[in-house]
Design a protein around this motif. Structure first.
Motif, PDB file in Angstrom:
ATOM      1  N   TYR A 169      -9.948 -10.790  -4.612  1.00  0.00           N
ATOM      2  CA  TYR A 169      -9.980  -9.520  -5.358  1.00  0.00           C
ATOM      3  C   TYR A 169     -10.939  -9.603  -6.541  1.00  0.00           C
ATOM      4  N   ASN A 170     -10.843 -10.692  -7.292  1.00  0.00           N
ATOM      5  CA  ASN A 170     -11.715 -10.856  -8.464  1.00  0.00           C
ATOM      6  C   ASN A 170     -13.186 -10.979  -8.069  1.00  0.00           C
ATOM      7  N   ASP A 171     -13.462 -11.661  -6.948  1.00  0.00           N
ATOM      8  CA  ASP A 171     -14.838 -11.766  -6.465  1.00  0.00           C
ATOM      9  C   ASP A 171     -15.371 -10.393  -6.068  1.00  0.00           C
ATOM     10  N   ALA A 172     -14.529  -9.603  -5.378  1.00  0.00           N
ATOM     11  CA  ALA A 172     -14.948  -8.251  -4.972  1.00  0.00           C
ATOM     12  C   ALA A 172     -15.275  -7.406  -6.186  1.00  0.00           C
ATOM     13  N   LYS A 173     -14.472  -7.518  -7.228  1.00  0.00           N
ATOM     14  CA  LYS A 173     -14.704  -6.745  -8.446  1.00  0.00           C
ATOM     15  C   LYS A 173     -15.966  -7.205  -9.170  1.00  0.00           C
ATOM     16  N   ALA A 174     -16.158  -8.529  -9.217  1.00  0.00           N
ATOM     17  CA  ALA A 174     -17.331  -9.080  -9.912  1.00  0.00           C
ATOM     18  C   ALA A 174     -18.640  -8.668  -9.241  1.00  0.00           C
ATOM     19  N   GLN A 175     -18.626  -8.570  -7.895  1.00  0.00           N
ATOM     20  CA  GLN A 175     -19.851  -8.269  -7.147  1.00  0.00           C
ATOM     21  C   GLN A 175     -20.035  -6.770  -6.875  1.00  0.00           C
ATOM     22  N   SER A 176     -19.053  -5.968  -7.221  1.00  0.00           N
ATOM     23  CA  SER A 176     -19.090  -4.541  -6.882  1.00  0.00           C
ATOM     24  C   SER A 176     -20.052  -3.738  -7.775  1.00  0.00           C
ATOM     25  N   LYS A 177     -20.628  -2.700  -7.173  1.00  0.00           N
ATOM     26  CA  LYS A 177     -21.453  -1.756  -7.927  1.00  0.00           C
ATOM     27  C   LYS A 177     -20.604  -0.613  -8.486  1.00  0.00           C
ATOM     28  N   HIS A 178     -19.334  -0.614  -8.134  1.00  0.00           N
ATOM     29  CA  HIS A 178     -18.426   0.448  -8.591  1.00  0.00           C
ATOM     30  C   HIS A 178     -17.180  -0.173  -9.214  1.00  0.00           C
ATOM     31  N   LYS A 179     -17.378  -0.964 -10.243  1.00  0.00           N
ATOM     32  CA  LYS A 179     -16.260  -1.653 -10.897  1.00  0.00           C
ATOM     33  C   LYS A 179     -15.236  -0.682 -11.475  1.00  0.00           C
ATOM     34  N   GLU A 180     -15.710   0.515 -11.840  1.00  0.00           N
ATOM     35  CA  GLU A 180     -14.816   1.495 -12.457  1.00  0.00           C
ATOM     36  C   GLU A 180     -13.728   1.986 -11.497  1.00  0.00           C
ATOM     37  N   MET A 181     -13.936   1.770 -10.180  1.00  0.00           N
ATOM     38  CA  MET A 181     -12.966   2.232  -9.178  1.00  0.00           C
ATOM     39  C   MET A 181     -11.804   1.261  -8.999  1.00  0.00           C
ATOM     40  N   ILE A 220       0.823  -1.214   0.000  1.00  0.00           N
ATOM     41  CA  ILE A 220       0.000   0.000   0.000  1.00  0.00           C
ATOM     42  C   ILE A 220       0.858   1.266   0.000  1.00  0.00           C
ATOM     43  N   LEU A 221       1.921   1.281   0.806  1.00  0.00           N
ATOM     44  CA  LEU A 221       2.669   2.521   1.033  1.00  0.00           C
ATOM     45  C   LEU A 221       3.729   2.810  -0.016  1.00  0.00           C
ATOM     46  N   ILE A 222       4.445   1.779  -0.499  1.00  0.00           N
ATOM     47  CA  ILE A 222       5.512   2.040  -1.480  1.00  0.00           C
ATOM     48  C   ILE A 222       5.359   1.185  -2.740  1.00  0.00           C
ATOM     49  N   HIS A 223       4.153   0.646  -2.963  1.00  0.00           N
ATOM     50  CA  HIS A 223       3.840  -0.105  -4.186  1.00  0.00           C
ATOM     51  C   HIS A 223       4.763  -1.298  -4.395  1.00  0.00           C
ATOM     52  N   THR A 224       5.226  -1.911  -3.301  1.00  0.00           N
ATOM     53  CA  THR A 224       6.096  -3.082  -3.373  1.00  0.00           C
ATOM     54  C   THR A 224       5.547  -4.154  -2.443  1.00  0.00           C
ATOM     55  N   PRO A 225       4.853  -5.144  -2.967  1.00  0.00           N
ATOM     56  CA  PRO A 225       4.274  -6.173  -2.091  1.00  0.00           C
ATOM     57  C   PRO A 225       5.333  -6.828  -1.222  1.00  0.00           C
ATOM     58  N   GLY A 226       5.111  -6.811   0.097  1.00  0.00           N
ATOM     59  CA  GLY A 226       6.058  -7.438   1.012  1.00  0.00           C
ATOM     60  C   GLY A 226       6.104  -8.936   0.841  1.00  0.00           C
ATOM     61  N   THR A 227       4.968  -9.535   0.465  1.00  0.00           N
ATOM     62  CA  THR A 227       4.885 -10.963   0.183  1.00  0.00           C
ATOM     63  C   THR A 227       4.086 -11.144  -1.112  1.00  0.00           C
ATOM     64  N   PRO A 228       4.228 -12.290  -1.808  1.00  0.00           N
ATOM     65  CA  PRO A 228       3.462 -12.505  -3.034  1.00  0.00           C
ATOM     66  C   PRO A 228       1.955 -12.425  -2.816  1.00  0.00           C
ATOM     67  N   ALA A 229       1.501 -12.745  -1.585  1.00  0.00           N
ATOM     68  CA  ALA A 229       0.064 -12.730  -1.287  1.00  0.00           C
ATOM     69  C   ALA A 229      -0.525 -11.329  -1.283  1.00  0.00           C
ATOM     70  N   SER A 230       0.332 -10.294  -1.310  1.00  0.00           N
ATOM     71  CA  SER A 230      -0.165  -8.911  -1.265  1.00  0.00           C
ATOM     72  C   SER A 230      -0.095  -8.214  -2.625  1.00  0.00           C
ATOM     73  N   ALA A 231       0.174  -8.976  -3.675  1.00  0.00           N
ATOM     74  CA  ALA A 231       0.304  -8.365  -5.001  1.00  0.00           C
ATOM     75  C   ALA A 231      -0.985  -7.670  -5.442  1.00  0.00           C
ATOM     76  N   ALA A 232      -2.127  -8.313  -5.197  1.00  0.00           N
ATOM     77  CA  ALA A 232      -3.403  -7.711  -5.599  1.00  0.00           C
ATOM     78  C   ALA A 232      -3.706  -6.456  -4.781  1.00  0.00           C
ATOM     79  N   THR A 233      -3.265  -6.439  -3.517  1.00  0.00           N
ATOM     80  CA  THR A 233      -3.498  -5.288  -2.638  1.00  0.00           C
ATOM     81  C   THR A 233      -2.795  -4.046  -3.157  1.00  0.00           C
ATOM     82  N   ALA A 234      -1.621  -4.228  -3.785  1.00  0.00           N
ATOM     83  CA  ALA A 234      -0.833  -3.089  -4.274  1.00  0.00           C
ATOM     84  C   ALA A 234      -1.562  -2.308  -5.362  1.00  0.00           C
ATOM     85  N   ILE A 235      -2.439  -2.967  -6.102  1.00  0.00           N
ATOM     86  CA  ILE A 235      -3.111  -2.308  -7.235  1.00  0.00           C
ATOM     87  C   ILE A 235      -3.896  -1.086  -6.777  1.00  0.00           C
TER      88      ILE A 235
END
Length: 505
Positions: A286-298, A73-88
């Motif tokens: 992440y993909n489930d959140a996007k699929a179910q979201s009412k604000h996909k553009e965000m 989140i802070l420097i756009h560098t995932p600390g672990t591979p599991a946080s890659a989607a969070t960086a987006i």
């Protein structure tokens, strides 16, 4: 009463706090991973009692997965591979001055996913372990083969590389004395008579190989120092400008809560699947959140829903991965494989006895795992505004410290210099495997499951009365595991052909 006595001791509480804090540190530092941190910790826990030792390792596991979101989140560098989607979406929010809220959503989501998976582990594992009462040597042999084929076949889409890694681990597992009264493939070296030591092998594969990879990256960064420093300084400036509240508003929580709950359930199922891991759980959430979201553009522009789905998913994988690991000895991820190795080092084996004969210790560990998920959220809240300094720690300081701890840890298990050479050998092997994208987890799993498979195969052959195939065929569970083994080998091929057909069409 026994569980409370095991859990609420000074040693267990210190282990819980130290493991959670240490996991956060490891996860927040880019390039390090939960698996590496856990493998480094095993020598430290070797002289500890079982409950605090395993609680510390489990706490490092879950909090490192969460800690990776800070640098993502802070420097756009995932600390672990599991946080890659969070960086987006996380870094986009940091650039907008909303990094503190992004960290807050990450913390709440990680705790939610972790707690739900820990509760699932507490209730599902004892039920699954009851099935293991029906197992005998033939079933345990096939379970070991099933675990090897599944984890070995998952190698970034390349089944062959995963299977080669698993076969390499099996060959190493044949070194020394297992069920025969003589040492095999020891080449006259007494140090190899007891086999390849698991702890130095794990430290080499996960820690030393990571040091070598990060040293390469550090060398590249030094060559283009000016550009790298400019980018990092800009990222740190963005992170320092965090404003607003750590906690989302009530209205935002109404939107985020369903996302967290769905991602948590999905993460548990992903974790149970051997070989999947937190990175897959993160993307599924992440993909489930996007699929179910009412604000996909965000999504991709700073969506809190994206962070919630990713972080709940990757932390829910942790508890899910431990369900098959503790009951059947089939870990759901590389980190779970290391935890299984730590359990083996402590002298315990997964299965029925773990939950019955040693139930007070096991349930103390599971409750400690649950508490670690809650505690990491509290720590996250306390360090949120200072986390950018942690995430930007120079690798030049960090890597020598990891190297020193690796050497000390490998030597300390048996006070044997030979184990340091074993660690260095596996470090080079792990480095070469990373360079060709070959996974290290199947090697560790094969070192654990290989001797188990061999032992139970010999025992089952001694139980045979007549034809071997007739004996195995007369046991319904053998049929089940046989079909699962075939399915695990065939499914990657079918999946690959389907993807190719979809691309061609």
């Amino acid at each position: 009463m026994g569980i409370i006595q095991e859990l609420f001791t000074v040693q267990c509480l210190i282990a819980l706090v130290a493991g959670t804090a240490g996991g956060l540190l490891i996860g927040a530092l880019p390039g390090l991973s939960a698996t590496m941190g856990m493998s480094l910790l095993i020598p430290i826990t070797y002289g500890m009692e079982t409950a605090p030792a395993m609680i510390m390792i489990a706490a490092v596991y879950v909090s490192a997965v969460y800690g990776g979101s800070f640098s993502a989140i802070l420097i756009h560098t995932p600390g672990t591979p599991a946080s890659a989607a969070t960086a987006i979406d996380g870094y986009e929010l940091t650039k907008q001055g909303k990094g503190l809220k992004a960290v807050g959503v990450s913390s709440i989501s990680s705790v939610t996913g972790g707690v739900i998976s820990a509760v699932a582990l507490l209730f599902l594992a004892p039920q699954l372990v009851k099935v293991s009462l029906m197992f005998s040597s033939p079933e345990y042999f096939l379970i070991a083969i099933f675990g090897l084929t599944i984890v070995g076949s998952l190698s970034g889409g390349n089944m062959l590389k995963g299977l080669v890694a698993a076969v390499f681990g099996l060959l190493l597992g044949m070194v020394g004395m297992n069920i025969f009264p003589y040492a095999r493939y020891s080449f006259g070296n007494l140090n190899l008579a007891s086999g390849i030591q698991l702890v130095p092998a794990m430290i080499g594969l996960f820690s030393i190989s990571q040091v070598l990879i990060q040293s390469e990256k550090l060398n590249d960064a030094i060559r283009k120092k000016g550009k790298a420093d400019d980018e990092l300084n800009q990222q740190i400036e963005n992170a320092k400008n965090m404003k607003g509240s750590f906690f989302p508003t009530r209205e935002e929580m109404r939107t985020l809560l369903p996302v967290m709950l769905r991602a948590s359930v999905l993460g548990i199922f992903v974790g149970i699947l051997p070989g999947a891991g937190g990175d897959i759980g993160s993307w599924v959430g992440y993909n489930d959140a996007k699929a179910q979201s009412k604000h996909k553009e965000m999504f991709g522009k700073g969506s809190l829903e994206g962070i919630a789905g990713s972080e709940a998913g990757n932390n829910a994988v942790c508890g899910g991965a431990l369900i098959p690991a503790l009951t059947l000895g089939i870990p759901g991820s590389g980190a779970a494989a290391v935890l299984l190795g730590a359990l083996t080092v402590q002298g315990f084996a997964p299965g029925h006895d773990l939950f019955n004969k040693y139930g007070s210790i096991t349930y103390a560990i599971l409750i400690g795992f649950l508490l670690a998920n809650i505690l990491m959220g509290i720590f996250g809240f306390l360090i949120a505004k200072r986390a950018v300094k942690l995430a930007a720690m120079p690798l030049g300081i960090l890597l020598p410290v990891i190297m020193l701890l690796s050497v000390i840890g490998s030597f300390a298990i048996r006070n044997n210099v030979f184990d340091i050479f074993v660690m260095l050998f596996f470090g080079v092997v792990g480095y070469l495997m990373r360079k060709i994208n070959m996974p290290a987890a199947p090697v560790v799993l094969a070192l654990i499951l290989g001797p188990m498979a061999e032992r139970n195969l010999i025992n089952s052959l001694q139980m045979v009365k007549g034809n071997v195939f007739t004996y195995y065929g007369s046991r319904p569970l053998c049929w089940l595991f046989g079909l699962l083994i075939i399915g695990s080998l065939v499914s990657p091929i079918i999946s690959s052909r389907m993807k190719k057909r979809n691309v061609d069409s």
